[in-house]
Design a protein around this motif. Structure first.
Motif, PDB file in Angstrom:
ATOM      1  N   PHE A 249      -4.087  -8.689   3.575  1.00  0.00           N
ATOM      2  CA  PHE A 249      -5.537  -9.373   3.277  1.00  0.00           C
ATOM      3  C   PHE A 249      -5.739  -8.830   1.777  1.00  0.00           C
ATOM      4  O   PHE A 249      -6.422  -9.520   1.088  1.00  0.00           O
ATOM      5  CB  PHE A 249      -6.550  -8.491   4.224  1.00  0.00           C
ATOM      6  N   SER A 250      -5.588  -7.501   1.168  1.00  0.00           N
ATOM      7  CA  SER A 250      -6.148  -6.905   0.487  1.00  0.00           C
ATOM      8  C   SER A 250      -5.545  -7.255  -0.926  1.00  0.00           C
ATOM      9  O   SER A 250      -4.501  -7.531  -1.132  1.00  0.00           O
ATOM     10  CB  SER A 250      -6.022  -5.275   0.504  1.00  0.00           C
TER      11      SER A 250
ATOM     12  N   SER B 180     -13.556   1.053   5.754  1.00  0.00           N
ATOM     13  CA  SER B 180     -13.744   2.438   5.513  1.00  0.00           C
ATOM     14  C   SER B 180     -15.011   2.875   6.241  1.00  0.00           C
ATOM     15  O   SER B 180     -15.499   2.296   6.920  1.00  0.00           O
ATOM     16  CB  SER B 180     -14.294   2.346   4.028  1.00  0.00           C
TER      17      SER B 180
ATOM     18  N   VAL C 172       0.648  -7.474   7.303  1.00  0.00           N
ATOM     19  CA  VAL C 172      -0.306  -8.421   7.225  1.00  0.00           C
ATOM     20  C   VAL C 172      -0.983  -8.186   5.740  1.00  0.00           C
ATOM     21  O   VAL C 172      -0.918  -6.938   5.395  1.00  0.00           O
ATOM     22  CB  VAL C 172      -1.388  -8.327   8.122  1.00  0.00           C
TER      23      VAL C 172
ATOM     24  N   SER D 220       0.650  -2.715  12.220  1.00  0.00           N
ATOM     25  CA  SER D 220       0.822  -4.004  11.419  1.00  0.00           C
ATOM     26  C   SER D 220       1.399  -5.205  12.208  1.00  0.00           C
ATOM     27  O   SER D 220       1.186  -6.335  12.306  1.00  0.00           O
ATOM     28  CB  SER D 220       1.760  -3.723  10.252  1.00  0.00           C
TER      29      SER D 220
ATOM     30  N   VAL E  24      -2.261  -6.329  -2.156  1.00  0.00           N
ATOM     31  CA  VAL E  24      -1.820  -4.939  -2.518  1.00  0.00           C
ATOM     32  C   VAL E  24      -2.045  -3.931  -0.993  1.00  0.00           C
ATOM     33  O   VAL E  24      -2.693  -4.274  -0.102  1.00  0.00           O
ATOM     34  CB  VAL E  24      -2.998  -4.248  -3.293  1.00  0.00           C
ATOM     35  N   TRP E  25      -1.244  -2.848  -1.129  1.00  0.00           N
ATOM     36  CA  TRP E  25      -1.385  -2.058  -0.050  1.00  0.00           C
ATOM     37  C   TRP E  25      -1.047  -2.351   1.232  1.00  0.00           C
ATOM     38  O   TRP E  25      -1.780  -2.222   2.310  1.00  0.00           O
ATOM     39  CB  TRP E  25      -2.504  -1.419   0.079  1.00  0.00           C
ATOM     40  N   SER E  26      -0.024  -3.448   1.317  1.00  0.00           N
ATOM     41  CA  SER E  26       0.289  -4.039   2.605  1.00  0.00           C
ATOM     42  C   SER E  26       1.376  -3.083   3.464  1.00  0.00           C
ATOM     43  O   SER E  26       2.229  -2.960   3.021  1.00  0.00           O
ATOM     44  CB  SER E  26       0.892  -5.371   2.384  1.00  0.00           C
ATOM     45  N   THR E  27       0.612  -2.574   4.421  1.00  0.00           N
ATOM     46  CA  THR E  27       1.549  -1.604   5.224  1.00  0.00           C
ATOM     47  C   THR E  27       2.637  -2.317   5.904  1.00  0.00           C
ATOM     48  O   THR E  27       2.572  -3.496   6.367  1.00  0.00           O
ATOM     49  CB  THR E  27       0.754  -1.010   6.588  1.00  0.00           C
TER      50      THR E  27
ATOM     51  N   LEU F 236     -22.212   0.673   7.779  1.00  0.00           N
ATOM     52  CA  LEU F 236     -22.942  -0.503   7.646  1.00  0.00           C
ATOM     53  C   LEU F 236     -22.872  -1.531   8.806  1.00  0.00           C
ATOM     54  O   LEU F 236     -23.977  -1.980   9.114  1.00  0.00           O
ATOM     55  CB  LEU F 236     -22.512  -1.398   6.417  1.00  0.00           C
TER      56      LEU F 236
ATOM     57  N   GLY G 204     -11.129  -5.377  -1.866  1.00  0.00           N
ATOM     58  CA  GLY G 204     -10.862  -4.381  -0.832  1.00  0.00           C
ATOM     59  C   GLY G 204     -11.819  -4.493   0.185  1.00  0.00           C
ATOM     60  O   GLY G 204     -11.433  -5.162   1.402  1.00  0.00           O
ATOM     61  N   SER G 205     -12.823  -3.705   0.349  1.00  0.00           N
ATOM     62  CA  SER G 205     -13.803  -3.839   1.347  1.00  0.00           C
ATOM     63  C   SER G 205     -14.391  -5.041   1.361  1.00  0.00           C
ATOM     64  O   SER G 205     -14.700  -5.728   2.487  1.00  0.00           O
ATOM     65  CB  SER G 205     -15.072  -2.784   1.162  1.00  0.00           C
TER      66      SER G 205
ATOM     67  N   ILE H 160      -8.736   2.811   5.821  1.00  0.00           N
ATOM     68  CA  ILE H 160      -8.469   1.358   6.339  1.00  0.00           C
ATOM     69  C   ILE H 160      -9.159   0.697   7.458  1.00  0.00           C
ATOM     70  O   ILE H 160     -10.013   1.294   8.012  1.00  0.00           O
ATOM     71  CB  ILE H 160      -6.864   1.566   6.579  1.00  0.00           C
ATOM     72  N   GLU H 161      -8.842  -0.500   7.468  1.00  0.00           N
ATOM     73  CA  GLU H 161      -9.476  -1.369   8.590  1.00  0.00           C
ATOM     74  C   GLU H 161     -11.085  -1.021   8.587  1.00  0.00           C
ATOM     75  O   GLU H 161     -11.742  -0.989   9.640  1.00  0.00           O
ATOM     76  CB  GLU H 161      -8.815  -1.035  10.032  1.00  0.00           C
TER      77      GLU H 161
ATOM     78  N   GLU I  61     -17.854   3.768   5.125  1.00  0.00           N
ATOM     79  CA  GLU I  61     -19.261   3.178   4.607  1.00  0.00           C
ATOM     80  C   GLU I  61     -19.259   1.838   5.264  1.00  0.00           C
ATOM     81  O   GLU I  61     -20.302   1.297   5.797  1.00  0.00           O
ATOM     82  CB  GLU I  61     -19.187   3.137   3.173  1.00  0.00           C
ATOM     83  N   ILE I  62     -17.990   1.096   5.302  1.00  0.00           N
ATOM     84  CA  ILE I  62     -18.120  -0.248   5.884  1.00  0.00           C
ATOM     85  C   ILE I  62     -18.311  -0.267   7.213  1.00  0.00           C
ATOM     86  O   ILE I  62     -19.271  -1.138   7.778  1.00  0.00           O
ATOM     87  CB  ILE I  62     -17.102  -1.081   5.442  1.00  0.00           C
TER      88      ILE I  62
END
Ligand code: FAD
Length: 365
Positions: A111-112, A348, A109, A77, A141-144, A354, A117-118, A345-346, A350-351
């Protein structure tokens, strides 16, 4: 790099399991490491940093990953925040803000969002000009690491594009809500962040102008992907070390576990994982250091492969240690939980697939 790795080893010692169980790393430990420039070691010396190459920073990140994935997450982060400032900040912003991050200030940081999300094109946080100020509203959400952070790099909609804004966590209107008991990286300081009419000087907007959202997020995420990939190499190395020594020392059916071929096969696969992930990370960091056009896809490839290998290796390590690996807070039990999150993270699984499929299609003549 060796000096920084030694510092990391000394600061973590045998405390990673305790931090995991407590769900927190002592703030003074993070400030000490931050003040030595370990958490964003790529920041150039002219801004007070250690000026490590991408490759050296990668190996340092892997070392952190072998010791404690929560600490490595904080490092990712901080590094991502520093890189975003370095890449998009004005000269003045770089001088001031990067110096703060290498003096011990902590950054995260964001973003989400609940609906982004994705698909980061759905970011809804707004940054609105108001005279010499900007006003932010949004829900991240979920900011490390944001539970520890002094400053958040917030990505939001700005003018006709987007911007990254440096938001002090103590600014009026900012609420940081730590996420209780995450599956893994439990001491990484994950939190949701509410931004309610947060008014800041316009000088907090990086570059002072709007940029394309896709460009902004891709550049920041490329650093994050490389850092996570190297962190996964660290997880794999920690698991391989624990599994190999257990398989050598523990005997069942009259001989060491390692001499049972089904166990040896696990070790072989773990070794292949370590070698493969390391080579892919070295290639991606080489692209970073040479500013190769291949960097973006090389970082996705390294992250995707390393995260998959880390998840499989951690699972195999728990299998080899069996009851000895089934203790909460222990090295392989922690790795088992931490590694799964690396596949989310960063980008997934699947992403990443793709993106890599597009790369494969580009090769068809
Ligand atoms: P979703 O986007 O809802 O996806 C759910 C599932 O659907 C996933 O399996 C996904 O792969 C799949 N999916 C989605 N779209 C597609 C598609 N087009 N094709 C195929 N499959 C698809 N965010 C930050 O901003 N900063 C941080 O520091 C940060 N740290 C994090 C740390 C942890 C431990 C975790 C768990 C999350 C963190 N995040 C952070 C958020 C993280 O970036 C998102 O969780 C991630 O992008 C996935 O978004 P999502 O959870 O909303 O899942």
């Amino acid at each position: 790099r060796e000096e920084l790795a030694t510092l990391l080893s000394e600061e973590v010692g045998d405390r990673a399991g305790d931090w995991d169980l407590a769900g927190a790393i002592p703030l003074e430990t993070l400030r000490r490491l931050g003040g030595e420039g370990v958490l964003c070691a790529e920041v150039p010396a002219e801004f007070g940093g250690r000026g490590l190459s991408g490759l050296d920073n990668g190996e340092l990140t892997a070392h952190a990953g072998t010791l404690c994935s929560s600490l490595r997450s904080v490092m990712t982060s901080q590094g991502m925040a520093a890189w975003t400032i370095q890449r998009f900040g004005t000269r003045e912003q770089r001088s001031k803000e990067l110096a703060a991050l290498t003096r011990g200030d902590l950054a995260a940081v964001a973003f989400s969002e609940p609906q982004a999300g994705s698909d980061l094109s759905a970011i809804a946080t707004t940054v609105v000009d108001d005279g010499d100020s900007v006003v932010l509203n949004g829900h991240k959400v979920w900011s490390t690491a944001s539970a520890y952070a002094d400053v958040l790099v917030v990505f939001g909609r700005y003018q006709d594009g987007a911007a990254a804004v440096l938001v002090p966590t103590r600014a009026p209107g900012v609420t940081v809500r730590p996420i209780p008991q995450p599956l893994g990286c439990r001491a990484a300081g994950h939190a949701d962040v509410l931004l309610e009419d947060v008014r800041l000087p316009a000088t907090r907007v990086l570059s002072g102008a709007s940029v394309a959202l896709g460009l902004l997020t891709t550049i920041a995420l490329t650093y994050g992907r490389l850092s996570v990939a190297w962190g996964c190499v660290g997880i794999i190395r920690a698991c391989l070390g624990a599994a190999a020594s257990h398989a050598r020392d523990r005997e069942q059916f009259g001989k060491p576990l390692a001499e049972h071929q089904l166990v040896a096969r696990h070790l072989a696969e773990m070794y292949v994982a370590e070698q493969t992930a390391t080579r892919l990370c070295e290639h991606a960091s080489g692209c970073w250091d040479s500013r190769s056009a291949e960097l973006s896809s090389a970082s996705v490839l390294a992250k995707h492969a390393a995260a998959g290998h880390a998840a499989h290796t951690a699972s195999a390590a728990v299998q080899i240690l069996a009851s000895a690996g089934s203790v909460d807070g222990g090295t392989v039990a922690r790795a088992y939980r931490d590694a799964k999150l690396m596949q989310i993270i960063e980008g997934s699984e699947e992403i990443c697939q793709l993106i890599l499929a597009e790369r494969a299609l580009e090769r068809v003549t």
